[in-house]
Design a protein around this motif. Sequence first.
Motif, PDB file in Angstrom:
ATOM      1  N   GLN A  39       0.833  -1.209   0.000  1.00  0.00           N
ATOM      2  CA  GLN A  39       0.000   0.000   0.000  1.00  0.00           C
ATOM      3  C   GLN A  39       0.866   1.256   0.000  1.00  0.00           C
ATOM      4  O   GLN A  39       0.531   2.247  -0.661  1.00  0.00           O
ATOM      5  CB  GLN A  39      -0.916  -0.008   1.224  1.00  0.00           C
ATOM      6  CG  GLN A  39      -2.005  -1.057   1.185  1.00  0.00           C
ATOM      7  CD  GLN A  39      -2.717  -1.205   2.516  1.00  0.00           C
ATOM      8  OE1 GLN A  39      -2.153  -0.936   3.583  1.00  0.00           O
ATOM      9  NE2 GLN A  39      -3.971  -1.635   2.472  1.00  0.00           N
ATOM     10  N   THR A  71       0.785   4.066  -2.999  1.00  0.00           N
ATOM     11  CA  THR A  71       0.500   5.473  -2.715  1.00  0.00           C
ATOM     12  C   THR A  71       1.602   6.373  -3.253  1.00  0.00           C
ATOM     13  O   THR A  71       1.333   7.445  -3.819  1.00  0.00           O
ATOM     14  CB  THR A  71       0.326   5.691  -1.204  1.00  0.00           C
ATOM     15  OG1 THR A  71      -0.667   4.795  -0.705  1.00  0.00           O
ATOM     16  CG2 THR A  71      -0.121   7.115  -0.907  1.00  0.00           C
ATOM     17  N   GLU A 100      -1.574   9.324   2.084  1.00  0.00           N
ATOM     18  CA  GLU A 100      -1.789  10.099   0.856  1.00  0.00           C
ATOM     19  C   GLU A 100      -1.648  11.595   1.128  1.00  0.00           C
ATOM     20  O   GLU A 100      -0.999  12.322   0.366  1.00  0.00           O
ATOM     21  CB  GLU A 100      -3.161   9.797   0.262  1.00  0.00           C
ATOM     22  CG  GLU A 100      -3.402  10.522  -1.051  1.00  0.00           C
ATOM     23  CD  GLU A 100      -4.552   9.933  -1.853  1.00  0.00           C
ATOM     24  OE1 GLU A 100      -4.815  10.433  -2.950  1.00  0.00           O
ATOM     25  OE2 GLU A 100      -5.182   8.964  -1.368  1.00  0.00           O
TER      26      GLU A 100
END
Length: 297
Positions: A231, A235, A288
């Motif tokens: 992940q 990102t 993010e």
Amino acid sequence: MKITICGGTGFIGKALSEHLLQQGHEVVIITRKVPETAQNGSKYLTWDQIDATPVLLEGTEAIVNLAGSSLSQRWTPKSKQSIIESRMKTVQAVSKLVHTLHQKPAVVVQASAIAIYGTSRVDTFSEESPEHVVDFPSSVVKEWEDTAELIQGVRLIKLRTSVVLGTHGGAFPLMKLPYTLGFGGKIGSGKQWVSWIHLHDMVRLIEFCITHPDISGPVNASAPEPVTNNQFGQTVGHIYHRPHWFPVPSFLMKTFLGELSLIILEGQRVIPDKILKHGFRFDYPTLEKALQNLKEN
């Protein structure tokens, strides 16, 4: 407040001193060697100076000890010894200083690390979780924290730091580099957890601990939303408009980095329960949002 930072010329220390000065605090930086270009507004002293003349720090209201050799080096027997000794010596020096000062500081914030929880892909760790010594990083941190107990007569914070994200130091420039070159991807299985914190929130969190006398003991310096390695890479690719496609096998990391690869191939999901319960709010709670800010700055 008069705040002394040991290791104030490092990645986190520089950002912390700048933040504290902006907030109107008086900052004294303890370092091995005074830099030729000193930061505006900070006073510099060497470890030798405070050992010989501790009275120079009378009136200090808080001490933040960030000093110690980086774990991000190949772990040879010699470097392992240096990593351990550098941490123990600075903690012992702070303990001696606190004992010597007639006017004790109200608080000592002692750097530590989330490695003390060991590694897991299924467990979630808070400050209430037990210590679990399973490898070199966790053994170093356990000894580090045990030595910190020598610091008596003041409120003690054990700042268990995660991966600190910034643009001009720390791990992130190297983590981003493969994506910049077009070869970003998951490392190993990609399922290992990455607990992280934006540098901006890191320095705010330290100041919060200093100025809130009801906080003591272990504090997890990590954002409330950890991610997996896969992940994290996805990102980075999304924010920097780069592909996330080139997986790096575990055996390659072990070949090139040796035992140091443990930091990258293993991880832990850490939640900052204590600081959240005391009312701290992260400016960058999600990866993010954090990476978008780093890209813009």
